[in-house]
Design a protein around this motif. Sequence first.
Motif, PDB file in Angstrom:
ATOM      1  N   THR A 106     -18.757   9.651  32.947  1.00 34.55           N
ATOM      2  CA  THR A 106     -17.398  10.194  32.943  1.00 34.55           C
ATOM      3  C   THR A 106     -17.431  11.709  33.068  1.00 34.55           C
ATOM      4  O   THR A 106     -16.676  12.305  33.844  1.00 34.55           O
ATOM      5  CB  THR A 106     -16.674   9.774  31.649  1.00 34.55           C
ATOM      6  OG1 THR A 106     -16.791   8.360  31.479  1.00 34.55           O
ATOM      7  CG2 THR A 106     -15.214  10.163  31.706  1.00 34.55           C
ATOM      8  N   GLN A 107     -18.301  12.343  32.293  1.00 35.36           N
ATOM      9  CA  GLN A 107     -18.437  13.801  32.386  1.00 35.36           C
ATOM     10  C   GLN A 107     -18.800  14.211  33.805  1.00 35.36           C
ATOM     11  O   GLN A 107     -18.209  15.135  34.369  1.00 35.36           O
ATOM     12  CB  GLN A 107     -19.503  14.295  31.417  1.00 35.36           C
ATOM     13  CG  GLN A 107     -19.834  15.779  31.576  1.00 35.36           C
ATOM     14  CD  GLN A 107     -20.841  16.278  30.560  1.00 35.36           C
ATOM     15  OE1 GLN A 107     -20.579  16.223  29.364  1.00 35.36           O
ATOM     16  NE2 GLN A 107     -21.987  16.752  31.026  1.00 35.36           N
TER      17      GLN A 107
ATOM     18  N   GLU B 222     -16.316  19.135  37.573  1.00 39.19           N
ATOM     19  CA  GLU B 222     -15.841  20.296  38.330  1.00 39.19           C
ATOM     20  C   GLU B 222     -14.352  20.209  38.622  1.00 39.19           C
ATOM     21  O   GLU B 222     -13.854  20.875  39.538  1.00 39.19           O
ATOM     22  CB  GLU B 222     -16.648  20.432  39.622  1.00 39.19           C
ATOM     23  CG  GLU B 222     -18.125  20.694  39.365  1.00 39.19           C
ATOM     24  CD  GLU B 222     -18.910  20.984  40.629  1.00 39.19           C
ATOM     25  OE1 GLU B 222     -18.288  21.283  41.676  1.00 39.19           O
ATOM     26  OE2 GLU B 222     -20.152  20.926  40.575  1.00 39.19           O
ATOM     27  N   ARG B 223     -13.639  19.432  37.810  1.00 40.79           N
ATOM     28  CA  ARG B 223     -12.199  19.267  38.007  1.00 40.79           C
ATOM     29  C   ARG B 223     -11.432  19.742  36.782  1.00 40.79           C
ATOM     30  O   ARG B 223     -11.928  19.682  35.659  1.00 40.79           O
ATOM     31  CB  ARG B 223     -11.879  17.789  38.291  1.00 40.79           C
ATOM     32  CG  ARG B 223     -12.380  17.330  39.642  1.00 40.79           C
ATOM     33  CD  ARG B 223     -12.184  15.839  39.856  1.00 40.79           C
ATOM     34  NE  ARG B 223     -10.837  15.368  39.553  1.00 40.79           N
ATOM     35  CZ  ARG B 223     -10.412  14.132  39.787  1.00 40.79           C
ATOM     36  NH1 ARG B 223     -11.235  13.245  40.340  1.00 40.79           N
ATOM     37  NH2 ARG B 223      -9.184  13.778  39.491  1.00 40.79           N
ATOM     38  N   ASN B 224     -10.198  20.176  37.001  1.00 38.84           N
ATOM     39  CA  ASN B 224      -9.357  20.654  35.896  1.00 38.84           C
ATOM     40  C   ASN B 224      -8.103  19.816  35.712  1.00 38.84           C
ATOM     41  O   ASN B 224      -7.203  20.212  34.962  1.00 38.84           O
ATOM     42  CB  ASN B 224      -8.989  22.125  36.097  1.00 38.84           C
ATOM     43  CG  ASN B 224      -8.205  22.371  37.388  1.00 38.84           C
ATOM     44  OD1 ASN B 224      -7.709  21.422  38.018  1.00 38.84           O
ATOM     45  ND2 ASN B 224      -8.096  23.630  37.781  1.00 38.84           N
ATOM     46  N   ASP B 225      -8.053  18.657  36.384  1.00 37.42           N
ATOM     47  CA  ASP B 225      -6.852  17.821  36.284  1.00 37.42           C
ATOM     48  C   ASP B 225      -7.031  16.635  35.353  1.00 37.42           C
ATOM     49  O   ASP B 225      -6.086  15.890  35.093  1.00 37.42           O
ATOM     50  CB  ASP B 225      -6.395  17.356  37.666  1.00 37.42           C
ATOM     51  CG  ASP B 225      -7.511  16.742  38.504  1.00 37.42           C
ATOM     52  OD1 ASP B 225      -8.637  16.579  37.975  1.00 37.42           O
ATOM     53  OD2 ASP B 225      -7.263  16.434  39.686  1.00 37.42           O
ATOM     54  N   VAL B 226      -8.238  16.434  34.848  1.00 34.70           N
ATOM     55  CA  VAL B 226      -8.519  15.411  33.841  1.00 34.70           C
ATOM     56  C   VAL B 226      -9.415  16.055  32.789  1.00 34.70           C
ATOM     57  O   VAL B 226     -10.494  16.561  33.118  1.00 34.70           O
ATOM     58  CB  VAL B 226      -9.207  14.174  34.439  1.00 34.70           C
ATOM     59  CG1 VAL B 226      -9.559  13.171  33.331  1.00 34.70           C
ATOM     60  CG2 VAL B 226      -8.325  13.507  35.498  1.00 34.70           C
TER      61      VAL B 226
ATOM     62  N   GLY C 153       1.229  10.441  38.481  1.00 32.32           N
ATOM     63  CA  GLY C 153       2.054  11.559  38.036  1.00 32.32           C
ATOM     64  C   GLY C 153       1.868  11.963  36.590  1.00 32.32           C
ATOM     65  O   GLY C 153       2.603  12.831  36.091  1.00 32.32           O
ATOM     66  N   MET C 154       0.884  11.391  35.893  1.00 31.86           N
ATOM     67  CA  MET C 154       0.657  11.737  34.501  1.00 31.86           C
ATOM     68  C   MET C 154      -0.506  12.723  34.381  1.00 31.86           C
ATOM     69  O   MET C 154      -1.222  12.993  35.345  1.00 31.86           O
ATOM     70  CB  MET C 154       0.405  10.482  33.666  1.00 31.86           C
ATOM     71  CG  MET C 154       1.552   9.484  33.708  1.00 31.86           C
ATOM     72  SD  MET C 154       1.396   8.102  32.537  1.00 31.86           S
ATOM     73  CE  MET C 154       1.969   8.897  31.024  1.00 31.86           C
ATOM     74  N   ARG C 155      -0.683  13.283  33.181  1.00 33.61           N
ATOM     75  CA  ARG C 155      -1.733  14.265  32.913  1.00 33.61           C
ATOM     76  C   ARG C 155      -2.682  13.663  31.878  1.00 33.61           C
ATOM     77  O   ARG C 155      -2.472  13.779  30.669  1.00 33.61           O
ATOM     78  CB  ARG C 155      -1.110  15.564  32.408  1.00 33.61           C
ATOM     79  CG  ARG C 155      -2.096  16.727  32.218  1.00 33.61           C
ATOM     80  CD  ARG C 155      -1.347  18.028  31.982  1.00 33.61           C
ATOM     81  NE  ARG C 155      -2.245  19.125  31.626  1.00 33.61           N
ATOM     82  CZ  ARG C 155      -2.968  19.822  32.497  1.00 33.61           C
ATOM     83  NH1 ARG C 155      -2.904  19.518  33.795  1.00 33.61           N
ATOM     84  NH2 ARG C 155      -3.735  20.813  32.100  1.00 33.61           N
ATOM     85  N   PRO C 156      -3.752  13.003  32.342  1.00 36.12           N
ATOM     86  CA  PRO C 156      -4.585  12.227  31.414  1.00 36.12           C
ATOM     87  C   PRO C 156      -5.735  13.022  30.801  1.00 36.12           C
ATOM     88  O   PRO C 156      -6.337  13.900  31.428  1.00 36.12           O
ATOM     89  CB  PRO C 156      -5.145  11.120  32.306  1.00 36.12           C
ATOM     90  CG  PRO C 156      -5.223  11.753  33.662  1.00 36.12           C
ATOM     91  CD  PRO C 156      -4.096  12.751  33.747  1.00 36.12           C
ATOM     92  N   ALA C 157      -6.030  12.686  29.571  1.00 33.79           N
ATOM     93  CA  ALA C 157      -7.268  13.097  28.912  1.00 33.79           C
ATOM     94  C   ALA C 157      -8.064  11.844  28.600  1.00 33.79           C
ATOM     95  O   ALA C 157      -7.484  10.803  28.263  1.00 33.79           O
ATOM     96  CB  ALA C 157      -6.970  13.864  27.629  1.00 33.79           C
ATOM     97  N   ILE C 158      -9.379  11.953  28.725  1.00 34.92           N
ATOM     98  CA  ILE C 158     -10.269  10.862  28.322  1.00 34.92           C
ATOM     99  C   ILE C 158     -10.986  11.300  27.060  1.00 34.92           C
ATOM    100  O   ILE C 158     -11.642  12.344  27.037  1.00 34.92           O
ATOM    101  CB  ILE C 158     -11.305  10.530  29.412  1.00 34.92           C
ATOM    102  CG1 ILE C 158     -10.612  10.121  30.703  1.00 34.92           C
ATOM    103  CG2 ILE C 158     -12.241   9.419  28.928  1.00 34.92           C
ATOM    104  CD1 ILE C 158     -11.581   9.875  31.863  1.00 34.92           C
TER     105      ILE C 158
ATOM    106  N   GLY D 134     -13.618  23.244  36.887  1.00 35.33           N
ATOM    107  CA  GLY D 134     -13.610  22.452  35.660  1.00 35.33           C
ATOM    108  C   GLY D 134     -14.136  23.166  34.433  1.00 35.33           C
ATOM    109  O   GLY D 134     -14.210  22.558  33.347  1.00 35.33           O
ATOM    110  N   MET D 135     -14.510  24.456  34.559  1.00 33.22           N
ATOM    111  CA  MET D 135     -15.021  25.173  33.393  1.00 33.22           C
ATOM    112  C   MET D 135     -13.985  25.182  32.265  1.00 33.22           C
ATOM    113  O   MET D 135     -12.848  25.595  32.452  1.00 33.22           O
ATOM    114  CB  MET D 135     -15.386  26.611  33.777  1.00 33.22           C
ATOM    115  CG  MET D 135     -15.882  27.451  32.612  1.00 33.22           C
ATOM    116  SD  MET D 135     -17.391  26.788  31.837  1.00 33.22           S
ATOM    117  CE  MET D 135     -18.614  27.205  33.078  1.00 33.22           C
ATOM    118  N   GLY D 136     -14.404  24.692  31.104  1.00 36.01           N
ATOM    119  CA  GLY D 136     -13.513  24.631  29.953  1.00 36.01           C
ATOM    120  C   GLY D 136     -12.732  23.341  29.831  1.00 36.01           C
ATOM    121  O   GLY D 136     -11.958  23.175  28.880  1.00 36.01           O
ATOM    122  N   TYR D 137     -12.957  22.414  30.768  1.00 31.90           N
ATOM    123  CA  TYR D 137     -12.227  21.143  30.749  1.00 31.90           C
ATOM    124  C   TYR D 137     -13.113  19.980  30.305  1.00 31.90           C
ATOM    125  O   TYR D 137     -12.723  18.822  30.438  1.00 31.90           O
ATOM    126  CB  TYR D 137     -11.609  20.859  32.118  1.00 31.90           C
ATOM    127  CG  TYR D 137     -10.454  21.793  32.424  1.00 31.90           C
ATOM    128  CD1 TYR D 137      -9.146  21.409  32.168  1.00 31.90           C
ATOM    129  CD2 TYR D 137     -10.687  23.068  32.946  1.00 31.90           C
ATOM    130  CE1 TYR D 137      -8.087  22.268  32.428  1.00 31.90           C
ATOM    131  CE2 TYR D 137      -9.639  23.934  33.213  1.00 31.90           C
ATOM    132  CZ  TYR D 137      -8.349  23.534  32.949  1.00 31.90           C
ATOM    133  OH  TYR D 137      -7.300  24.391  33.208  1.00 31.90           O
TER     134      TYR D 137
END
Length: 340
Positions: free
Chosen positions: A200-201, A206-210, A184-189, A238-241
């Motif tokens: 990792t990249q 192609e995702r926008n949730d991490v 339920g969290m919104r993580p950044a690596i 995932g463009m821009g993420y």
Amino acid sequence: MKAIFDERQWKHDPKHFLLNGKLSPNPEQPERIKVLHAGAQAAGCDFEAPKDAGLGPIAAIHSPEYLSFLQTIYDRWQKIDGAGDEVIPKIHPANRSDSYPESAEGQSGFHQVDGSCPIASGTWEAAYWSAQSAVTGADAMLGGARAAYVLSRPPGHHAFGDLAGGFCFLNNSAIAAERLRLGGMRPAILDIDVHHGNGTQGIFYERNDVLTVSTHADPARFYPFFWGHAHERGAGAGMGYNLNIPLARGTNDDEFLAALETALTRVRAFGADVVVIALGLDTYIGDPFKGFAVTTPGFARIGAALAELNLPTLFVQEGGYLCDELGHNLTSILNGFQNK
């Protein structure tokens, strides 16, 4: 600060990797554990063993085909007449496609992207518990911890969903981030290793949730060469993420901290409520890979800058190789974070 490590991580003991055409001693040595463990304890870390969350959190990132390969390849390799003690491929597909070889030799080339991720008898067990350490660290964040340090060894950030490479087999930082997201969290690596976190990249591209952000030596002339360039911003949803900040060889404390501020600004813009730091200490001026010129006091400044995010922070160990200051550098960054 809570810290997580499992003694079974000692079992990965690689002997070789390919360097400039030579079979050379592998720098990702078990001795790193002893040095990093002492460095974390000097920063007040209290170690505990991870819980076994099973294969599920790992399989949320890595394909079942790849996990089957990692679990069985060493025993299969030993059945090859004249096989060496470590699984090191000699052939790689020019284009990975639906064609999947049956032979151990062909599968090793399919799943090992380079010659610096040899697989031996204890590799799978060590990698498994390295990943479980990251899962336990993520669970600490979900339980309300402000910060934790994971002594993940072998490291993970060069591992893709179905590829080993660069001393890495399971992507511990990605596994932790996905565990946090599912919780339920919104993580950044945020990857601060001297090498780009290409695995990792690739996992999240192609995702926008991490969110994935990496500061690293310019890959035009530095491993991993084919990933980590500034124009790589993500694709599809995932463009821009994805943000890459390639830096010149010899980058010093002030230059690194300036780049780090750009990275932190992007993390804030993503609205992250937790951050996974893919912690490379190989930015140090005396590290064997000699990419950057960050000093031991510089690591304290980096830790303080990370604390400015004011977010739950999970430090997952990536690179940083044997040199006199390795343990002190870990102590410095953790103290810099805690004392802010």
